[in-house]
Scaffold this motif. Structure first.
Motif, PDB file in Angstrom:
ATOM      1  N   LEU A  60      24.003  16.101  19.299  1.00 42.17           N
ATOM      2  CA  LEU A  60      22.586  15.735  19.217  1.00 42.17           C
ATOM      3  C   LEU A  60      21.658  16.942  19.128  1.00 42.17           C
ATOM      4  O   LEU A  60      20.508  16.803  18.714  1.00 42.17           O
ATOM      5  CB  LEU A  60      22.216  14.876  20.428  1.00 42.17           C
ATOM      6  N   LYS A  61      22.128  18.118  19.536  1.00 39.25           N
ATOM      7  CA  LYS A  61      21.365  19.362  19.410  1.00 39.25           C
ATOM      8  C   LYS A  61      19.934  19.229  19.951  1.00 39.25           C
ATOM      9  O   LYS A  61      18.954  19.324  19.202  1.00 39.25           O
ATOM     10  CB  LYS A  61      21.327  19.818  17.947  1.00 39.25           C
ATOM     11  N   PRO A  62      19.781  19.005  21.242  1.00 37.70           N
ATOM     12  CA  PRO A  62      18.445  18.796  21.808  1.00 37.70           C
ATOM     13  C   PRO A  62      17.627  20.073  21.865  1.00 37.70           C
ATOM     14  O   PRO A  62      18.167  21.184  21.791  1.00 37.70           O
ATOM     15  CB  PRO A  62      18.752  18.294  23.220  1.00 37.70           C
ATOM     16  N   LYS A  63      16.311  19.896  22.022  1.00 33.26           N
ATOM     17  CA  LYS A  63      15.431  21.031  22.266  1.00 33.26           C
ATOM     18  C   LYS A  63      15.525  21.467  23.731  1.00 33.26           C
ATOM     19  O   LYS A  63      15.417  22.652  24.046  1.00 33.26           O
ATOM     20  CB  LYS A  63      13.988  20.661  21.932  1.00 33.26           C
ATOM     21  N   LEU A  64      15.708  20.471  24.626  1.00 36.17           N
ATOM     22  CA  LEU A  64      15.849  20.743  26.057  1.00 36.17           C
ATOM     23  C   LEU A  64      16.965  19.875  26.596  1.00 36.17           C
ATOM     24  O   LEU A  64      16.927  18.645  26.466  1.00 36.17           O
ATOM     25  CB  LEU A  64      14.557  20.433  26.814  1.00 36.17           C
ATOM     26  N   ALA A  65      17.975  20.494  27.200  1.00 37.23           N
ATOM     27  CA  ALA A  65      19.075  19.776  27.826  1.00 37.23           C
ATOM     28  C   ALA A  65      18.950  19.891  29.340  1.00 37.23           C
ATOM     29  O   ALA A  65      18.876  20.994  29.878  1.00 37.23           O
ATOM     30  CB  ALA A  65      20.418  20.339  27.367  1.00 37.23           C
ATOM     31  N   VAL A  66      18.898  18.748  30.002  1.00 39.02           N
ATOM     32  CA  VAL A  66      18.872  18.693  31.465  1.00 39.02           C
ATOM     33  C   VAL A  66      20.284  18.354  31.926  1.00 39.02           C
ATOM     34  O   VAL A  66      20.793  17.266  31.617  1.00 39.02           O
ATOM     35  CB  VAL A  66      17.869  17.638  31.972  1.00 39.02           C
ATOM     36  N   LEU A  67      20.919  19.264  32.624  1.00 35.86           N
ATOM     37  CA  LEU A  67      22.305  19.080  33.068  1.00 35.86           C
ATOM     38  C   LEU A  67      22.289  18.803  34.568  1.00 35.86           C
ATOM     39  O   LEU A  67      22.104  19.709  35.380  1.00 35.86           O
ATOM     40  CB  LEU A  67      23.140  20.319  32.747  1.00 35.86           C
ATOM     41  N   ASP A  68      22.462  17.530  34.929  1.00 35.20           N
ATOM     42  CA  ASP A  68      22.355  17.102  36.316  1.00 35.20           C
ATOM     43  C   ASP A  68      23.704  17.233  37.023  1.00 35.20           C
ATOM     44  O   ASP A  68      24.582  16.384  36.870  1.00 35.20           O
ATOM     45  CB  ASP A  68      21.864  15.651  36.377  1.00 35.20           C
ATOM     46  N   GLU A  69      23.864  18.308  37.780  1.00 37.63           N
ATOM     47  CA  GLU A  69      25.069  18.583  38.554  1.00 37.63           C
ATOM     48  C   GLU A  69      26.325  18.431  37.694  1.00 37.63           C
ATOM     49  O   GLU A  69      27.288  17.758  38.068  1.00 37.63           O
ATOM     50  CB  GLU A  69      25.119  17.700  39.799  1.00 37.63           C
ATOM     51  N   THR A  70      26.286  19.068  36.530  1.00 41.21           N
ATOM     52  CA  THR A  70      27.414  19.043  35.611  1.00 41.21           C
ATOM     53  C   THR A  70      28.666  19.637  36.242  1.00 41.21           C
ATOM     54  O   THR A  70      29.791  19.310  35.841  1.00 41.21           O
ATOM     55  CB  THR A  70      27.044  19.812  34.323  1.00 41.21           C
ATOM     56  N   ASP A  71      28.505  20.481  37.255  1.00 40.75           N
ATOM     57  CA  ASP A  71      29.649  21.118  37.897  1.00 40.75           C
ATOM     58  C   ASP A  71      30.289  20.258  38.982  1.00 40.75           C
ATOM     59  O   ASP A  71      31.361  20.598  39.483  1.00 40.75           O
ATOM     60  CB  ASP A  71      29.232  22.462  38.492  1.00 40.75           C
ATOM     61  N   SER A  72      29.673  19.143  39.352  1.00 42.30           N
ATOM     62  CA  SER A  72      30.213  18.359  40.463  1.00 42.30           C
ATOM     63  C   SER A  72      31.547  17.739  40.076  1.00 42.30           C
ATOM     64  O   SER A  72      31.707  17.179  38.994  1.00 42.30           O
ATOM     65  CB  SER A  72      29.223  17.263  40.883  1.00 42.30           C
ATOM     66  N   GLY A  73      32.518  17.848  40.958  1.00 40.12           N
ATOM     67  CA  GLY A  73      33.833  17.252  40.739  1.00 40.12           C
ATOM     68  C   GLY A  73      34.732  18.020  39.805  1.00 40.12           C
ATOM     69  O   GLY A  73      35.815  17.538  39.450  1.00 40.12           O
ATOM     70  N   LEU A  74      34.340  19.218  39.392  1.00 40.59           N
ATOM     71  CA  LEU A  74      35.149  19.986  38.455  1.00 40.59           C
ATOM     72  C   LEU A  74      35.953  21.057  39.179  1.00 40.59           C
ATOM     73  O   LEU A  74      35.435  21.742  40.069  1.00 40.59           O
ATOM     74  CB  LEU A  74      34.266  20.667  37.408  1.00 40.59           C
ATOM     75  N   ASP A  75      37.224  21.214  38.772  1.00 37.51           N
ATOM     76  CA  ASP A  75      37.967  22.364  39.260  1.00 37.51           C
ATOM     77  C   ASP A  75      37.527  23.580  38.449  1.00 37.51           C
ATOM     78  O   ASP A  75      36.756  23.467  37.485  1.00 37.51           O
ATOM     79  CB  ASP A  75      39.487  22.132  39.188  1.00 37.51           C
ATOM     80  N   ILE A  76      38.012  24.726  38.813  1.00 36.17           N
ATOM     81  CA  ILE A  76      37.507  25.961  38.222  1.00 36.17           C
ATOM     82  C   ILE A  76      37.811  26.044  36.730  1.00 36.17           C
ATOM     83  O   ILE A  76      36.984  26.522  35.936  1.00 36.17           O
ATOM     84  CB  ILE A  76      38.060  27.208  38.956  1.00 36.17           C
ATOM     85  N   ASP A  77      38.970  25.522  36.305  1.00 41.43           N
ATOM     86  CA  ASP A  77      39.315  25.576  34.886  1.00 41.43           C
ATOM     87  C   ASP A  77      38.382  24.677  34.072  1.00 41.43           C
ATOM     88  O   ASP A  77      37.896  25.065  33.010  1.00 41.43           O
ATOM     89  CB  ASP A  77      40.772  25.161  34.675  1.00 41.43           C
TER      90      ASP A  77
END
Length: 267
Positions: free
Chosen positions: A167-184
């Motif tokens: 979608l190539k947005p002008k502004l991307a809001v990433l809401d806790e994109t890191d939650s539940g992710l392991d380091i890899d």
């Protein structure tokens, strides 16, 4: 002369819809094209509520202030209009959509952005989707899976970044994109975001996170601390490092100004 803001939030207040529970209590924030901002704060501080209010979630109701997005009154736009204007939200908890493949979901989203009477070419779209998935190191068979159905936490978040890449947005809001992710998985997601920013230096990012670790891989220009529905302090990447070491206690003791507004992120 500095660039015109892509997003300007002035004294934004919001509550849970159909309730009197106020959550945002005077948020001020300015984001310019190409900037990466991070908002950090304790549980219940209003971070995810801010993301949902920006996206137009019906469960939250703005009660004061104003939000200007790319020169338009964001709060007057319907959620689909906000998306077509260039605002993107990556959800903290992406939902499953059974029976709808990722390819069909994304093709429908791209079609919705075209002018009336325009029709997306299915072969052009397939080529573009394959290219986007390759950029994110995703197997092309992923596109035929139903949206988030049976996905791991990492696969759901990678799917969010794939949507952002298409979608190539002008502004991307990433809401806790890191939650539940392991380091890899975190590294894969962060690498995808960084590639998109490198591809389009005018794209702006608003990261909402609890932890400094995400900012090891996506380097912010500004870090803001949100407490009790207000941004109470702003600075550079050193703010996140200090929070990692000392926590939020110092910021929780800060008192709001007498007019109820928080310090501006940037004049």
């Amino acid at each position: 002369m500095s660039a015109t803001p892509i997003l300007k939030i002035e004294g934004l207040r919001a509550k849970v819809a159909e309730e009197e529970l106020g959550i945002l209590k005077g948020v001020d924030l300015v984001i310019r094209p190409g900037e990466i901002h991070a908002i950090m704060g304790p549980n219940g501080s209003g971070k995810s509520t801010l993301a949902k209010v920006l996206a137009g979630h019906p469960g939250y109701e703005p009660t004061g202030g104003r939000v200007t997005f790319d020169g338009r009154d964001l709060l007057e736009l319907a959620p689909d209009e906000r998306s077509r204007a260039g605002l993107f939200l990556a959800f903290q908890y992406p939902v499953e959509i059974a029976g709808v493949s990722i390819a069909n979901f994304l093709r429908t989203a791209v079609q919705a952005r075209l002018s009336e009477g325009e029709e997306i070419d299915i072969f052009d779209f397939a080529d573009m989707l394959t290219e986007r998935m390759g950029m994110l190191e995703m197997d092309v068979t992923f596109a035929e899976r139903h949206v988030n159905e049976g996905f791991s936490g990492g696969e759901k978040k990678r799917n969010e970044i794939l949507q952002m890449a298409v979608l190539k947005p002008k502004l991307a809001v990433l809401d806790e994109t890191d939650s539940g992710l392991d380091i890899d998985a975190l590294k894969i997601v962060a690498r995808g975001v960084n590639k998109l920013v490198e591809e389009d230096p005018s794209m702006s990012i608003l990261l909402i996170t609890h932890y400094q670790r995400l900012l090891d891989y996506i380097e912010p220009d500004f870090v803001h601390v949100m407490v009790a529905g207000r941004i109470v302090s702003s600075g550079g990447a050193e703010v996140a490092l200090a929070l990692e070491a000392d926590g939020y206690k110092t910021y929780e003791m800060l008192q709001p100004s007498t007019n109820g507004d928080s310090p501006s992120a940037r004049a």
